[in-house]
Design a protein around this motif. Structure first.
Motif, PDB file in Angstrom:
ATOM      1  N   PHE A 167      36.481  57.651  25.245  1.00  0.00           N
ATOM      2  CA  PHE A 167      35.015  57.329  25.669  1.00  0.00           C
ATOM      3  C   PHE A 167      34.454  58.631  26.144  1.00  0.00           C
ATOM      4  CE2 PHE A 167      32.280  56.593  29.206  1.00  0.00           C
ATOM      5  CZ  PHE A 167      31.251  55.850  28.655  1.00  0.00           C
ATOM      6  N   CYS A 168      35.083  59.485  26.835  1.00  0.00           N
ATOM      7  CA  CYS A 168      34.932  60.471  27.405  1.00  0.00           C
ATOM      8  C   CYS A 168      34.454  61.587  26.410  1.00  0.00           C
ATOM      9  CB  CYS A 168      35.992  61.045  28.421  1.00  0.00           C
ATOM     10  SG  CYS A 168      35.328  62.676  29.511  1.00  0.00           S
ATOM     11  N   ALA A 169      35.516  61.651  25.242  1.00  0.00           N
ATOM     12  CA  ALA A 169      35.167  62.595  24.351  1.00  0.00           C
ATOM     13  C   ALA A 169      33.888  62.321  23.647  1.00  0.00           C
ATOM     14  CB  ALA A 169      36.398  62.703  23.308  1.00  0.00           C
ATOM     15  N   LYS A 170      33.581  60.896  23.406  1.00  0.00           N
ATOM     16  CA  LYS A 170      32.328  60.527  22.793  1.00  0.00           C
ATOM     17  C   LYS A 170      31.260  61.041  23.329  1.00  0.00           C
ATOM     18  CE  LYS A 170      34.354  56.937  19.734  1.00  0.00           C
ATOM     19  NZ  LYS A 170      33.923  55.771  18.840  1.00  0.00           N
ATOM     20  N   GLU A 171      31.360  60.972  24.707  1.00  0.00           N
ATOM     21  CA  GLU A 171      30.118  61.157  25.528  1.00  0.00           C
ATOM     22  C   GLU A 171      29.685  62.719  25.306  1.00  0.00           C
ATOM     23  OE1 GLU A 171      28.190  58.948  27.743  1.00  0.00           O
ATOM     24  OE2 GLU A 171      28.716  57.798  26.359  1.00  0.00           O
ATOM     25  N   SER A 172      30.747  63.491  25.384  1.00  0.00           N
ATOM     26  CA  SER A 172      30.237  64.915  25.045  1.00  0.00           C
ATOM     27  C   SER A 172      30.090  65.360  23.795  1.00  0.00           C
ATOM     28  CB  SER A 172      31.599  65.736  25.457  1.00  0.00           C
ATOM     29  OG  SER A 172      32.873  65.468  24.842  1.00  0.00           O
ATOM     30  N   SER A 228      20.031  66.785  16.588  1.00  0.00           N
ATOM     31  CA  SER A 228      19.659  65.680  15.816  1.00  0.00           C
ATOM     32  C   SER A 228      18.272  64.551  16.481  1.00  0.00           C
ATOM     33  CB  SER A 228      20.681  64.608  15.684  1.00  0.00           C
ATOM     34  OG  SER A 228      21.104  63.805  16.791  1.00  0.00           O
ATOM     35  N   ARG A 229      18.073  64.890  17.816  1.00  0.00           N
ATOM     36  CA  ARG A 229      17.255  63.904  18.360  1.00  0.00           C
ATOM     37  C   ARG A 229      17.370  62.537  18.024  1.00  0.00           C
ATOM     38  NH1 ARG A 229      15.595  65.951  23.217  1.00  0.00           N
ATOM     39  NH2 ARG A 229      15.716  68.191  22.993  1.00  0.00           N
ATOM     40  N   GLN A 230      18.768  62.090  17.670  1.00  0.00           N
ATOM     41  CA  GLN A 230      18.932  60.774  17.166  1.00  0.00           C
ATOM     42  C   GLN A 230      19.767  60.087  18.179  1.00  0.00           C
ATOM     43  OE1 GLN A 230      19.502  59.690  13.146  1.00  0.00           O
ATOM     44  NE2 GLN A 230      19.218  62.052  12.683  1.00  0.00           N
ATOM     45  N   LEU A 231      19.439  58.837  18.750  1.00  0.00           N
ATOM     46  CA  LEU A 231      20.428  57.872  19.653  1.00  0.00           C
ATOM     47  C   LEU A 231      21.405  57.315  18.491  1.00  0.00           C
ATOM     48  CD1 LEU A 231      17.673  56.044  21.732  1.00  0.00           C
ATOM     49  CD2 LEU A 231      18.882  58.066  22.290  1.00  0.00           C
ATOM     50  N   ILE A 232      22.483  57.273  18.883  1.00  0.00           N
ATOM     51  CA  ILE A 232      23.658  56.837  17.818  1.00  0.00           C
ATOM     52  C   ILE A 232      24.758  55.936  18.611  1.00  0.00           C
ATOM     53  CG2 ILE A 232      23.420  58.639  16.376  1.00  0.00           C
ATOM     54  CD1 ILE A 232      25.900  60.023  17.895  1.00  0.00           C
ATOM     55  N   GLY A 233      25.325  55.014  18.093  1.00  0.00           N
ATOM     56  CA  GLY A 233      26.389  54.259  18.844  1.00  0.00           C
ATOM     57  C   GLY A 233      27.626  54.803  18.664  1.00  0.00           C
ATOM     58  N   PHE A 234      28.548  54.120  19.282  1.00  0.00           N
ATOM     59  CA  PHE A 234      29.813  54.639  19.554  1.00  0.00           C
ATOM     60  C   PHE A 234      30.611  54.610  18.182  1.00  0.00           C
ATOM     61  CE2 PHE A 234      29.818  52.819  23.793  1.00  0.00           C
ATOM     62  CZ  PHE A 234      29.778  53.954  24.650  1.00  0.00           C
ATOM     63  N   ASP A 235      30.134  53.847  17.026  1.00  0.00           N
ATOM     64  CA  ASP A 235      30.754  53.764  15.773  1.00  0.00           C
ATOM     65  C   ASP A 235      30.220  54.956  14.755  1.00  0.00           C
ATOM     66  OD1 ASP A 235      27.991  53.003  15.670  1.00  0.00           O
ATOM     67  OD2 ASP A 235      28.447  51.533  14.125  1.00  0.00           O
ATOM     68  N   ALA A 236      29.325  55.860  15.348  1.00  0.00           N
ATOM     69  CA  ALA A 236      28.801  56.845  14.368  1.00  0.00           C
ATOM     70  C   ALA A 236      29.614  58.102  14.690  1.00  0.00           C
ATOM     71  CB  ALA A 236      27.379  57.275  14.964  1.00  0.00           C
ATOM     72  N   ILE A 237      30.629  58.319  15.487  1.00  0.00           N
ATOM     73  CA  ILE A 237      31.334  59.453  15.942  1.00  0.00           C
ATOM     74  C   ILE A 237      32.833  58.930  15.980  1.00  0.00           C
ATOM     75  CG2 ILE A 237      32.068  61.205  17.249  1.00  0.00           C
ATOM     76  CD1 ILE A 237      29.242  61.706  17.775  1.00  0.00           C
ATOM     77  N   GLY A 238      33.725  59.244  15.284  1.00  0.00           N
ATOM     78  CA  GLY A 238      35.249  59.039  15.262  1.00  0.00           C
ATOM     79  C   GLY A 238      36.064  60.053  16.014  1.00  0.00           C
ATOM     80  N   ILE A 239      36.912  59.752  17.050  1.00  0.00           N
ATOM     81  CA  ILE A 239      37.519  60.890  17.682  1.00  0.00           C
ATOM     82  C   ILE A 239      39.017  60.950  17.458  1.00  0.00           C
ATOM     83  CG2 ILE A 239      38.373  61.552  20.214  1.00  0.00           C
ATOM     84  CD1 ILE A 239      35.376  61.898  19.671  1.00  0.00           C
ATOM     85  N   GLU A 240      39.566  61.983  17.146  1.00  0.00           N
ATOM     86  CA  GLU A 240      41.168  62.165  16.889  1.00  0.00           C
ATOM     87  C   GLU A 240      41.653  63.293  18.383  1.00  0.00           C
ATOM     88  OE1 GLU A 240      42.191  63.400  13.155  1.00  0.00           O
ATOM     89  OE2 GLU A 240      40.134  62.801  12.394  1.00  0.00           O
ATOM     90  N   LEU A 241      42.341  62.458  18.979  1.00  0.00           N
ATOM     91  CA  LEU A 241      42.640  63.203  20.182  1.00  0.00           C
ATOM     92  C   LEU A 241      44.020  64.240  20.209  1.00  0.00           C
ATOM     93  CD1 LEU A 241      42.184  60.896  23.233  1.00  0.00           C
ATOM     94  CD2 LEU A 241      40.713  62.795  22.792  1.00  0.00           C
ATOM     95  N   ASP A 242      44.065  65.149  20.469  1.00  0.00           N
ATOM     96  CA  ASP A 242      45.420  65.957  20.302  1.00  0.00           C
ATOM     97  C   ASP A 242      45.737  65.951  21.904  1.00  0.00           C
ATOM     98  OD1 ASP A 242      47.793  67.685  20.263  1.00  0.00           O
ATOM     99  OD2 ASP A 242      47.131  68.410  18.500  1.00  0.00           O
ATOM    100  N   VAL A 243      46.460  65.294  22.625  1.00  0.00           N
ATOM    101  CA  VAL A 243      46.470  65.566  23.982  1.00  0.00           C
ATOM    102  C   VAL A 243      47.257  66.871  24.442  1.00  0.00           C
ATOM    103  CG1 VAL A 243      47.239  64.260  26.225  1.00  0.00           C
ATOM    104  CG2 VAL A 243      45.875  63.022  24.511  1.00  0.00           C
ATOM    105  N   ASP A 244      48.283  66.882  23.701  1.00  0.00           N
ATOM    106  CA  ASP A 244      49.307  67.901  24.009  1.00  0.00           C
ATOM    107  C   ASP A 244      48.915  69.292  24.045  1.00  0.00           C
ATOM    108  OD1 ASP A 244      51.318  66.088  24.260  1.00  0.00           O
ATOM    109  OD2 ASP A 244      52.083  66.374  22.096  1.00  0.00           O
TER     110      ASP A 244
END
Length: 216
Positions: free
Chosen positions: A148-153, A162-178
């Motif tokens: 969620f935090c990554a998507k917000e940033s 873009s000046r576009q409002l987008i939903g959570f489904d518009a961006i996919g996050i791949e985390l590499d925590v290490d």
């Protein structure tokens, strides 16, 4: 440890503070945005603008007002881009000059507490849900908060472009925590971004928070 220190290269300045002590004054152009707001909102807004002006000074810029637009996004002085975020206890801003080649910035700050797992359906893409499903049950809520935090940033970074409002489904996050990094991939066209394009981000768990940062 500063939450955002080292998450950007030298072209981006950050400033952060605790949301305590005497409330910083707002400039007239800023104060109109929170006139009539509850005290807590006025306080968050004031500390955020204070951090923004400190960050401006750190890149040698005059500390100017940052009004709020009709879309509630900050209106940065000409030649500057930036982002502001806050949690219940902390506030931060990041600022850069467009002359240094920076097009947009997005930062977000969340308390490092787990989200309810039933929010997965609202927040996550199918691939993100598969990634979470492979994590131990005791960790999934915290990693969901990290997504969620990554998507917000990423959202904050793409919006000025873009000046576009987008939903959570518009961006996919791949985390590499290490490695403390993540990739934010557009799942659909959000012009000028095309489906499949990626934004690179950094993530940090510290001081009871999750901090994420994206820059274009």
């Amino acid at each position: 440890m500063k939450l955002f220190e080292g998450l950007f290269d030298g072209s981006v300045a950050t400033a952060e503070t605790l949301l305590d002590g005497e409330c910083p004054p707002l400039l007239p152009e800023e104060a109109v945005a929170v006139r009539g707001a509850v005290a807590g909102r006025q306080r968050e807004f004031a500390f955020g603008r204070f951090c923004a002006r400190v960050a401006m000074s750190r890149i040698g810029q005059q500390a100017l007002a940052v009004p709020m637009g009709s879309d509630r996004a900050p209106i940065w002085p000409a030649g500057l881009v930036g982002s502001i975020t806050h949690s219940r206890t902390h506030c931060a801003a990041a600022v850069a000059a467009t002359s240094d080649g920076v097009l947009s910035i997005g930062i977000d700050l969340e308390e490092a507490t787990p989200l309810e797992l039933d929010l997965e359906v609202e927040i996550c893409t199918a691939s993100e849900r598969r990634w979470l499903a492979a994590k131990p049950d005791v960790e999934r809520g915290l990693y969901l908060k990290a997504i969620f935090c990554a998507k917000e940033s990423a959202y904050k970074c793409q919006y000025p472009v873009s000046r576009q409002l987008i939903g959570f489904d518009a961006i996919g996050i791949e985390l590499d925590v290490d490695s403390g990094t993540f990739a934010a991939t557009f799942e659909q066209d959000v012009l000028p971004y095309r489906a499949g394009e990626r934004l690179s981000g950094r993530i940090r768990f510290a001081v009871g928070h999750i901090a994420t940062a994206v820059v274009v």
